[in-house]
Design a protein around this motif. Structure first.
Motif, PDB file in Angstrom:
ATOM      1  N   SER A 460       0.832  -1.205   0.000  1.00  0.00           N
ATOM      2  CA  SER A 460       0.000   0.000   0.000  1.00  0.00           C
ATOM      3  C   SER A 460       0.866   1.254   0.000  1.00  0.00           C
ATOM      4  N   GLU A 461       1.879   1.272   0.848  1.00  0.00           N
ATOM      5  CA  GLU A 461       2.758   2.437   0.898  1.00  0.00           C
ATOM      6  C   GLU A 461       3.493   2.641  -0.423  1.00  0.00           C
ATOM      7  N   ASP A 462       3.913   1.542  -1.033  1.00  0.00           N
ATOM      8  CA  ASP A 462       4.620   1.640  -2.311  1.00  0.00           C
ATOM      9  C   ASP A 462       3.708   2.219  -3.395  1.00  0.00           C
ATOM     10  N   LEU A 463       2.460   1.761  -3.435  1.00  0.00           N
ATOM     11  CA  LEU A 463       1.522   2.248  -4.450  1.00  0.00           C
ATOM     12  C   LEU A 463       1.230   3.737  -4.245  1.00  0.00           C
ATOM     13  N   MET A 464       1.089   4.148  -2.993  1.00  0.00           N
ATOM     14  CA  MET A 464       0.831   5.572  -2.741  1.00  0.00           C
ATOM     15  C   MET A 464       2.043   6.413  -3.102  1.00  0.00           C
ATOM     16  N   ALA A 465       3.231   5.890  -2.846  1.00  0.00           N
ATOM     17  CA  ALA A 465       4.457   6.621  -3.227  1.00  0.00           C
ATOM     18  C   ALA A 465       4.521   6.801  -4.741  1.00  0.00           C
ATOM     19  N   ARG A 466       4.162   5.762  -5.465  1.00  0.00           N
ATOM     20  CA  ARG A 466       4.141   5.865  -6.929  1.00  0.00           C
ATOM     21  C   ARG A 466       3.138   6.915  -7.387  1.00  0.00           C
ATOM     22  N   ALA A 467       1.988   6.973  -6.731  1.00  0.00           N
ATOM     23  CA  ALA A 467       0.980   7.970  -7.107  1.00  0.00           C
ATOM     24  C   ALA A 467       1.494   9.379  -6.840  1.00  0.00           C
ATOM     25  N   ARG A 468       2.193   9.564  -5.720  1.00  0.00           N
ATOM     26  CA  ARG A 468       2.722  10.896  -5.401  1.00  0.00           C
ATOM     27  C   ARG A 468       3.795  11.307  -6.416  1.00  0.00           C
ATOM     28  N   ASP A 469       4.607  10.353  -6.834  1.00  0.00           N
ATOM     29  CA  ASP A 469       5.700  10.664  -7.764  1.00  0.00           C
ATOM     30  C   ASP A 469       5.199  11.106  -9.134  1.00  0.00           C
ATOM     31  N   MET A 470       3.957  10.812  -9.436  1.00  0.00           N
ATOM     32  CA  MET A 470       3.418  11.183 -10.758  1.00  0.00           C
ATOM     33  C   MET A 470       3.153  12.677 -10.886  1.00  0.00           C
ATOM     34  N   GLY A 471       3.045  13.379  -9.741  1.00  0.00           N
ATOM     35  CA  GLY A 471       2.773  14.804  -9.816  1.00  0.00           C
ATOM     36  C   GLY A 471       1.650  15.222  -8.894  1.00  0.00           C
ATOM     37  N   PRO A 472       1.229  16.485  -8.999  1.00  0.00           N
ATOM     38  CA  PRO A 472       0.184  17.003  -8.103  1.00  0.00           C
ATOM     39  C   PRO A 472      -1.135  16.231  -8.272  1.00  0.00           C
ATOM     40  N   PHE A 473      -1.883  16.161  -7.175  1.00  0.00           N
ATOM     41  CA  PHE A 473      -3.187  15.497  -7.197  1.00  0.00           C
ATOM     42  C   PHE A 473      -4.296  16.496  -7.520  1.00  0.00           C
ATOM     43  N   SER A 474      -5.351  15.997  -8.091  1.00  0.00           N
ATOM     44  CA  SER A 474      -6.584  16.783  -8.198  1.00  0.00           C
ATOM     45  C   SER A 474      -7.208  16.865  -6.804  1.00  0.00           C
ATOM     46  N   PRO A 475      -8.176  17.759  -6.574  1.00  0.00           N
ATOM     47  CA  PRO A 475      -8.835  17.793  -5.258  1.00  0.00           C
ATOM     48  C   PRO A 475      -9.393  16.424  -4.862  1.00  0.00           C
ATOM     49  N   HIS A 476     -10.007  15.730  -5.822  1.00  0.00           N
ATOM     50  CA  HIS A 476     -10.544  14.410  -5.520  1.00  0.00           C
ATOM     51  C   HIS A 476      -9.409  13.435  -5.192  1.00  0.00           C
ATOM     52  N   GLY A 477      -8.324  13.513  -5.925  1.00  0.00           N
ATOM     53  CA  GLY A 477      -7.180  12.647  -5.659  1.00  0.00           C
ATOM     54  C   GLY A 477      -6.577  12.895  -4.290  1.00  0.00           C
ATOM     55  N   ARG A 478      -6.517  14.188  -3.886  1.00  0.00           N
ATOM     56  CA  ARG A 478      -5.993  14.504  -2.547  1.00  0.00           C
ATOM     57  C   ARG A 478      -6.871  13.882  -1.465  1.00  0.00           C
TER      58      ARG A 478
END
Length: 844
Positions: A460-478
């Motif tokens: 889970s932590e690895d997947l979230m780290a990958r998502a963060r590395d992609m760039g800024p989140f949308s409000p829904h993504g945050r």
């Protein structure tokens, strides 16, 4: 149901009436039980006379008293004649507001004359004769205001009438519908819409209006003009309605007259005045009296009027969608879809399903299918939801729609159907079909959520780290990743960080224009868990209450009932309120669907409470039901069942098996679960096996530190200190157990005074634990037995032979026989039956 409707509560009012030397006036709204209270107050008294005032009797002087007076009045003073004829110790005057002037004067005269005690009932906020008004205005007798039943009183009445526990959500719904009116409440129950489910009475099916209830409510409404009837019908189908809108559709004069008669209420709402029917049942009876064509006419008028006003409020979209649907108007897919979304937000889920189906039928296409699948998921129709999602999945759609559909479908597959592999496959497919960063981030975050659910925190932590590395989140993504982070924090045992994170995220959600109940529920659940891990039971209970309230006004969101009902039961169990925990767990389990991912935690809590109360067979039944109906996809499902099974084994006398199960479960468990699994080993008498592990845990909070201290305690004084620590945190069962162990250690050390003090403390605490029976608390019944002697005594009390006990415990038959001889010598009993009676005496 009990043979007669019970008289429950009103103890203070009953005492006040009975102690009033000259009499009392009992006032209250219609149906609050004024007459029943008066009857109860004079029950068993000699010389009681009743006068019942009516509108018809008021046309004749002394009409209400006619049955009590001689047939022929004298030619002279009728008041003096009537007073002389009514020489009774107690006079009850029912509905005194309807008395004619002479009768009212007679009541006033009797109150001022010694010898007759007058109990008069009357309707609140209703004009009364001057002579009756003077009774309390001139301080001749007290006036007692009888209020409708409170929620707690309603629960007590329902349980007494039905002869069993009534689900709390059902109590709340009946209380709202009846508004605490005793008469209405009785008729609602007699309508037969309550059904017993798993030993708990629940609201089942639509609200039913019995003939008696219809006549009673219609009588309260009374005669109305055509204009007034029109206003009442508009409100019955559309309340609340603005006063200006009602004036345009009907008559403002009619609204004013209805307000004067207390049939409607008018309340300010910002700059508007909102009009509602004065009682929920008025609308039910009015709708019941409308024909099909009349009803269609009303809802079409409402739909047109509110549409022309501009649909200015969130609720307007939902109401107009429903009115158009009920009015048989052509379906507008956009409006129906918007109404479905709004109904989902407020958790009127059955209405959301209806509107979603209508949107699909009206040609709403893929968006309507996605919306329908989502609300079917919320209503626990997981297989049907998957069919709808699969149909939508095959259509062409944009990336955002594809991502939202993939996320929701994966959630339904995993949490609803327990098929984690297919859920992951859907998310993998989603990732391959989308290219925008924010869509791919959403798919990754959902995969992280699934990993957390299944207990794989590193993934889970690895997947979230990958998502963060992609760039800024949308409000829904945050919002998505914040919820996922909260889950990981509590799973890792970082409870304080989780609470801080939840507080920050909750503050942000509070600013959102539209409620996000699913995210709020997830966040509140994590916060509840974190508070428990810290030993902060007050905060945990507050969060559980907040989560329980997220079910919406219609009590149709089963998830909130199940999740937060279970959390509440867990808090109560940890407080030592085991009987209360059992009641909450039974309440909650009654709402479980045929299959649910929450069955493990819910039925695990039910079994745990049963086991702690010594009801082992019931605990085993709950565990069997969990096996049959649960979807064991992760620790949150499995661990509660294992803890419950351990205490069920202990209840059967297999303490060694219980210890082994806890130790086995702790291997590979999430950090948040390990402390409780290891501490239960301590409670089961084998602290030596886990003291080092508890001391080495890297988990937040004073509770885990106290667990470690408990495991390391070796003498009575240290166990006393541990008990005091648990009591300060409110964990009374743990405190009682530690005090009982302290008493045993003092005795082993020859410290009789310390033993007596600790045993007294243990008794005091155990008696607040509502009959909890654990191995440690058996010391309070048989304080001189060693753990091995207690273990063998429990098995012998259950009827096992010496050979069977020896086989179970891997000892010789001679050892069992010698141990039982020592048990009989210490306890003063000499056979298994007497031993069973001793060991199964409730602890308090």
């Amino acid at each position: 149901m009990a043979g007669s409707w019970p008289f429950i509560g009103r103890a203070a009012q009953l005492s006040e009436i009975r102690s009033a030397s000259r009499g009392v006036v009992v006032a209250g709204p219609p149906g609050t039980g004024k007459s029943r209270l008066a009857a109860q107050a004079v029950r068993g008294l000699d010389g009681v006379a009743w006068a019942r005032a009516t509108t018809a009797a008021a046309e004749v002087p002394l009409g209400a008293f006619a049955p009590l007076l001689p047939a022929t009045p004298p030619a002279g003073n009728p008041l003096g004649w009537a007073a002389a004829a009514l020489r009774v110790p107690v006079l009850v005057v029912d509905d005194a507001h309807l008395l004619d002037p002479v009768s009212a004067a007679l009541v006033h005269h009797l109150v001022t004359r010694d010898g007759t005690r007058v109990i008069a009932t009357l309707r609140s906020r209703t004009p009364v004769p001057d002579a009756v008004l003077a009774l309390w205005k001139d301080d001749l007798v007290p006036r007692l205001e009888l209020e409708p039943f409170s929620l707690e009183e309603t629960a007590a009445v329902l349980e007494a009438a039905l002869g069993g526990r009534v689900e709390s959500a059902t109590v709340a719904r009946l209380w709202r519908v009846s508004q605490g009116n005793a008469l209405y409440l009785r008729e609602l129950v007699l309508s037969g819409m309550l059904a017993a489910d798993g030993g708990v009475w629940r609201w089942s099916g639509p609200l039913t209006i019995t003939p008696t209830l219809r006549e009673t409510v219609a009588g309260r409404i009374g005669e109305v003009t055509a204009r007034e009837r029109e206003v009442l019908e508009l409100l019955a189908y559309g309340e609340p309605l603005g006063a200006d809108l009602l004036a345009a559709l009907g008559s403002l004069d009619a609204v004013q007259h209805l307000e004067d008669r207390q049939l409607v209420t008018v309340q300010p709402d910002g700059r508007r005045l909102q009009v509602r029917l004065a009682h929920p049942l008025y609308g039910e009876v009015i709708r019941d009296g409308c024909g099909v064509l009349r009803a269609r006419t009303m809802v079409r008028r409402l739909a047109q009027a509110v549409s022309e006003a501009g649909l200015r409020r969130h609720e307007d979209v939902l109401r107009v969608a429903v009115w158009r649907l009920d009015g048989g108007l052509p379906g507008d897919p956009g409006l129906l879809l918007a109404g479905c979304e709004r109904a989902r937000v407020i958790r009127d889920l059955e209405l959301a399903v209806r509107l979603g189906r209508a949107a699909v039928a009206a040609g709403g296409g893929t968006p309507a299918l996605a919306a329908l699948g989502t609300v079917l998921f919320y209503t626990d129709r997981y297989a049907e939801a998957e069919e709808v999602f699969a149909t939508a999945w095959a259509a062409e759609m944009g990336e955002t729609a594809r991502t939202d559909l993939g996320v929701q479908r994966a959630m339904n597959l995993a949490v609803g159907l327990g098929d984690v592999a297919r859920a992951r496959a859907v998310l993998e497919e989603t990732s391959g079909l989308v290219h925008e960063v924010q869509s791919r981030q959403a798919a990754l975050i959902m995969r992280a959520v699934l990993a957390t659910l299944t207990g794989d925190i590193a993934v889970s932590e690895d997947l979230m780290a990958r998502a963060r590395d992609m760039g800024p989140f949308s409000p829904h993504g945050r919002r998505m990743i914040s919820g996922a982070e909260a889950a990981v924090l509590v799973a890792q045992g970082r409870a304080a960080e989780c609470l801080a994170h939840a507080a920050e995220m909750g503050a942000g959600l509070a600013k959102e224009p539209v409620a996000m109940r699913s995210l709020s529920a997830a966040l509140t659940g994590h916060a509840t868990h974190a508070a428990l891990l810290l030993g902060d039971l007050d905060t945990a209970e507050r969060f559980a209450g907040q989560g329980y309230g997220l079910e919406g006004p219609f009590h149709t969101w089963t998830r909130a009932n199940l999740e937060f009902g279970t959390w509440t039961a867990r808090v109560l169990r940890l407080r030592g309120r085991v009987t209360d925990a059992l009641a909450w767990a039974r309440d909650t389990a009654a709402r479980l669907p045929d299959r649910s991912v929450l069955a493990g935690s819910c039925l695990g809590e039910l079994a745990h409470a049963y086991a702690l109360l010594g009801e082992v067979a019931a605990a085993e039944q709950a565990l069997e039901r969990a096996e049959a109906t649960g979807t064991p996809i992760g620790p949150s499902v499995v661990v509660p069942l294992r803890l419950a099974r351990a205490w069920t084994l202990a209840g059967r006398g297999d303490a060694a098996g219980a210890v082994e199960l806890c130790l086995e479960s702790a291997e590979g468990a999430l950090p948040c679960d390990v402390p409780f699994l290891l501490h239960d080993v301590v409670r089961l008498g084998r602290a030596d096996l886990v003291s080092a592990r508890l001391a080495a845990l890297d988990v937040d909070g004073p509770l885990v530190a106290l667990f470690a201290r408990h495991a390391a305690a070796r003498d009575g004084a240290e166990l006393d200190a541990v008990s005091e620590g648990f009591e300060r945190l409110g964990l009374l069962l743990y405190a009682a157990e530690a005090a009982a162990r302290a008493a045993a250690r003092y005795r082993e050390s020859g410290l009789a005074r310390g033993a007596r003090a600790a045993q007294t403390r243990a008794w005091r605490l155990a008696h607040r634990c509502q009959g909890a029976r654990t191995l440690a608390l058996m010391d309070l019944d048989v304080p001189s037995l060693t753990p091995r002697q207690r273990e063998i005594a429990v098995l012998a009390a259950q009827g096992l032979t010496n050979r069977e006990i020896a086989a179970r415990l891997f000892v010789s038959v001679r050892t069992v026989a010698n141990t039982l001889y020592a048990v009989y010598d210490k306890t003063g009993v000499n056979d298994r039956a007497a031993l069973d009676a001793l060991l199964n005496r409730p602890a308090g």
